[in-house]
Design a protein around this motif. Structure first.
Motif, PDB file in Angstrom:
ATOM      1  N   GLU A 297       0.828  -1.208   0.000  1.00  0.00           N
ATOM      2  CA  GLU A 297       0.000   0.000   0.000  1.00  0.00           C
ATOM      3  C   GLU A 297       0.863   1.259   0.000  1.00  0.00           C
ATOM      4  O   GLU A 297       0.544   2.243  -0.687  1.00  0.00           O
ATOM      5  CB  GLU A 297      -0.916  -0.013   1.231  1.00  0.00           C
ATOM      6  N   THR A 298       1.961   1.247   0.749  1.00  0.00           N
ATOM      7  CA  THR A 298       2.843   2.415   0.794  1.00  0.00           C
ATOM      8  C   THR A 298       3.502   2.640  -0.560  1.00  0.00           C
ATOM      9  O   THR A 298       3.622   3.785  -1.024  1.00  0.00           O
ATOM     10  CB  THR A 298       3.914   2.226   1.879  1.00  0.00           C
ATOM     11  N   GLN A 300       2.300   1.788  -3.468  1.00  0.00           N
ATOM     12  CA  GLN A 300       1.266   2.284  -4.385  1.00  0.00           C
ATOM     13  C   GLN A 300       1.009   3.773  -4.191  1.00  0.00           C
ATOM     14  O   GLN A 300       0.827   4.520  -5.157  1.00  0.00           O
ATOM     15  CB  GLN A 300      -0.032   1.483  -4.172  1.00  0.00           C
ATOM     16  N   SER A 301       1.048   4.223  -2.925  1.00  0.00           N
ATOM     17  CA  SER A 301       0.788   5.637  -2.647  1.00  0.00           C
ATOM     18  C   SER A 301       1.925   6.534  -3.129  1.00  0.00           C
ATOM     19  O   SER A 301       1.711   7.733  -3.356  1.00  0.00           O
ATOM     20  CB  SER A 301       0.553   5.846  -1.151  1.00  0.00           C
ATOM     21  N   THR A 304       2.603   7.743  -7.722  1.00  0.00           N
ATOM     22  CA  THR A 304       2.263   9.002  -8.402  1.00  0.00           C
ATOM     23  C   THR A 304       3.383  10.024  -8.255  1.00  0.00           C
ATOM     24  O   THR A 304       3.770  10.690  -9.225  1.00  0.00           O
ATOM     25  CB  THR A 304       0.957   9.572  -7.822  1.00  0.00           C
ATOM     26  N   ARG A 331       5.051   1.752   8.224  1.00  0.00           N
ATOM     27  CA  ARG A 331       4.625   2.582   7.089  1.00  0.00           C
ATOM     28  C   ARG A 331       5.528   3.808   6.961  1.00  0.00           C
ATOM     29  O   ARG A 331       5.921   4.194   5.847  1.00  0.00           O
ATOM     30  CB  ARG A 331       3.171   3.031   7.273  1.00  0.00           C
TER      31      ARG A 331
END
Length: 435
Positions: A297-298, A300-301, A304, A331
Motif C-alpha cells: 500500500e505504501t 502504491q501511494s 504518483t 509505514r
C-alpha cells in the motif's frame, strides 16, 4: 542514549582494567617462573661440576664442628674461576652460594652407552629409592632437551664419551611456593577487579552527568522551540492562503511564502518527532500485522510522486508475510526510504524488496546515486547530514528522514544499514525481528 553511553563507558573501563590485571599477573608469574628455572639450572650445573663421576659422592661431607667460612662481598679467586657459581638470576641478584647445594634434595643416575644403569646415588634425598630413581632416568633418556621437568624434578642430562649422567633436583617446594603465589595474586587481582568495577559503576553516573544534563537541555530546547514555531507557521500559512484567494492572479511572492512555510512546518514536525523518540514518549504498539500488505500500500501511494519526478518504483514483495511491530512506524519507515530514493535517485528505476530471511523480515530500497565512500555511507543516518552534491533546496528535506527511520528501527530492536552493491548505487536495508 545516555544509558547506552554509560553502559559503553562501564564496559570499556572494566575491559581495560581486566586486561591490565591479566598483563600484570601473567608477566609477574612468568618472571617468577623464569627465576625459578634459572636458579634450578644453576644448581644443577654446580652439582654436575662436583659430582658427575661414577662412584664419587656428589657432595663431600662438611667437616664436623667447623663453621663454614664467611663469604666476603668481594669475589674470591675460586669464585672467579667457577662460572656456574657466578651465574646470576634473571634480575641480576646475588650469586647462588655453594652452601645452597647442602640445602637441596637431589639424586644422580649414570647410564652406559648400552642403556644399562651403572650407578645410582640417592644419598641426598629420602623420598626416592633405587627403583624410583631408575624409573625417572628411563623417562628422560630419550628426551632431546638437556634440561627439563619430570614431575616436580628438574633434571640435567650430561652426554659423555662412555656414559650419560642425569642429575635430578627436587623443585617441589619452589613449585609449591610459585603455585601458591600465583593463586594469591589471582585472588587479589579478582578482588581488586570486582571492587574497581563497583566503583566504576557508581562513579560512571557522575561522569556522564554533564553530558546527560547538556543532552536533556538540548532535547528540551528542540521540543519547546518546535512547539513555539508551530503556531506562527500555521498563522503565516493561513494568512498566505487567504491573500492568495483575494489576489486572483498568481503571485510569485505568495507562492514562495507558502512553499517555504510548508518546508519549515515539515522540519518542525521532524524535529518534534525525533525529540519524542529520544525522550521515549512516543510509544509503539507492537502487534502482529500483514507487513506485505502494508508495504504494498505504501509503494502504491508513492507511485504518483515517483512518476511526477520521472521515476519508477519496481517492487518485489513476498506475499503473506506478517511482522510483529508498530504498523504506523513500518509505514513511516517505508515512506521515508521511498521518498529519499525518489529525491536522490539518478536513474529511472527504484527497486524495493521485501523478503523473509530466517526469522527476520528484510526490507531494502536500492537506487542509483553519485559514488559514495564508506565514510559517507556510515554518515547517512546522522542528523542533518546530506552529501555535498545534494545540498540544495530543490531536493527538499533537511537530512532528518533517515535519522527518524533509524530511531524507529532501533525502537523495534532491528537494524538499518547503508551499502553500495555496486559503484553509483546505494541500498538501505532494514532488518526486523519477526516475533
Amino acid at each position: 542514549m545516555i544509558n547506552r553511553l554509560r553502559t559503553k563507558f562501564i564496559i570499556l573501563s572494566t575491559i581495560s582494567l581486566l586486561l591490565l590485571l591479566v598483563v600484570i599477573v601473567t608477566s609477574g608469574s612468568l618472571l617468577t617462573y623464569r627465576e625459578l628455572l634459572v636458579n634450578a639450572d644453576t644448581m644443577l650445573d654446580m652439582l654436575a661440576d662436583r659430582g658427575g663421576q661414577e662412584n664419587k659422592p656428589i657432595l663431600p661431607k662438611p667437616p664436623k664442628n667447623e663453621m663454614p667460612p664467611i663469604e666476603n662481598s668481594d669475589e674470591t679467586n675460586e669464585d672467579k674461576n667457577d662460572t656456574h657459581v657466578r651465574k646470576r638470576g634473571f634480575w641480576g641478584g646475588r650469586k647462588l652460594s655453594p652452601e645452597a647445594m647442602y640445602e637441596s634434595r637431589f639424586f644422580r643416575v649414570i647410564v652406559s652407552v648400552d642403556g644399562e644403569i651403572t650407578d645410582i646415588n640417592t644419598e641426598n634425598i629420602l623420598l626416592i629409592d633405587q627403583n624410583e630413581a631408575e624409573a625417572y632416568a628411563n623417562a628422560v633418556l630419550n628426551r632431546n632437551p638437556a634440561h627439563g621437568f619430570v614431575g616436580a624434578f628438574r633434571y640435567l642430562k650430561l652426554q659423555r664419551e662412555n656414559d650419560t649422567c642425569v642429575i635430578f633436583l627436587d623443585c617441589g617446594r619452589s613449585l609449591d611456593t610459585f603455585h601458591a603465589s600465583l593463586i594469591i595474586n589471582c585472588l587479589i587481582s579478582a578482588t581488586a577487579f570486582l571492587a574497581s568495577m563497583i566503583i566504576i559503576i557508581i562513579v560512571s553516573k557522575k561522569i556522564v552527568a554533564p553530558v546527560s544534563e547538556s543532552y536533556e537541555k538540548q532535547k528540551q530546547f528542540i521540543s519547546m522551540a518546535g512547539h513555539e514555531l508551530k503556531t506562527p507557521l500555521t498563522i503565516i500559512s493561513a494568512d498566505a492562503e487567504v491573500l492568495a484567494m483575494e489576489i486572483e492572479e498568481e503571485n510569485e511572492w505568495l507562492s514562495d511564502i507558502c512553499s517555504q512555510t510548508e518546508r519549515m512546518a515539515v522540519l518542525t514536525n521532524d524535529l518534534l518527532s525525533l525529540s519524542r523518540m529520544d525522550e521515549n514518549r512516543e510509544q509503539f504498539t507492537m502487534l502482529a500485522f500483514p507487513v506485505s500488505d502494508v508495504v504494498s500500500e505504501t509503494v502504491q501511494s508513492f507511485q504518483t510522486l515517483a512518476h511526477s519526478k520521472g521515476r519508477n518504483i519496481v517492487s518485489d514483495i513476498t506475499p503473506m508475510l506478517s511482522c510483529t511491530g508498530d504498523e504506523k512506524g513500518i509505514r513511516q519507515i517505508t515512506g521515508i526510504l521511498l521518498d529519499n530514493a525518489i529525491k536522490y535517485s539518478q536513474s529511472t528505476d527504484i527497486v524495493l524488496e521485501l523478503r523473509k530471511k530466517g526469522h527476520n523480515i528484510v526490507l531494502s530500497v536500492t537506487n542509483s546515486t553519485q559514488p559514495l565512500t564508506q565514510e559517507q555511507l556510515g554518515q547517512l543516518f546522522d542528523r542533518f547530514y546530506r552529501t555535498e552534491q545534494s545540498r540544495n533546496s530543490e531536493k527538499g528535506g533537511y537530512g532528518l528522514g533517515l535519522s527518524i527511520a533509524k530511531s524507529i528501527v532501533e525502537a523495534h530492536k532491528g537494524k538499518i544499514t547503508a551499502t553500495a552493491p555496486k559503484a553509483g548505487s546505494v541500498q538501505i536495508t532494514v532488518t526486523l525481528r519477526n516475533g
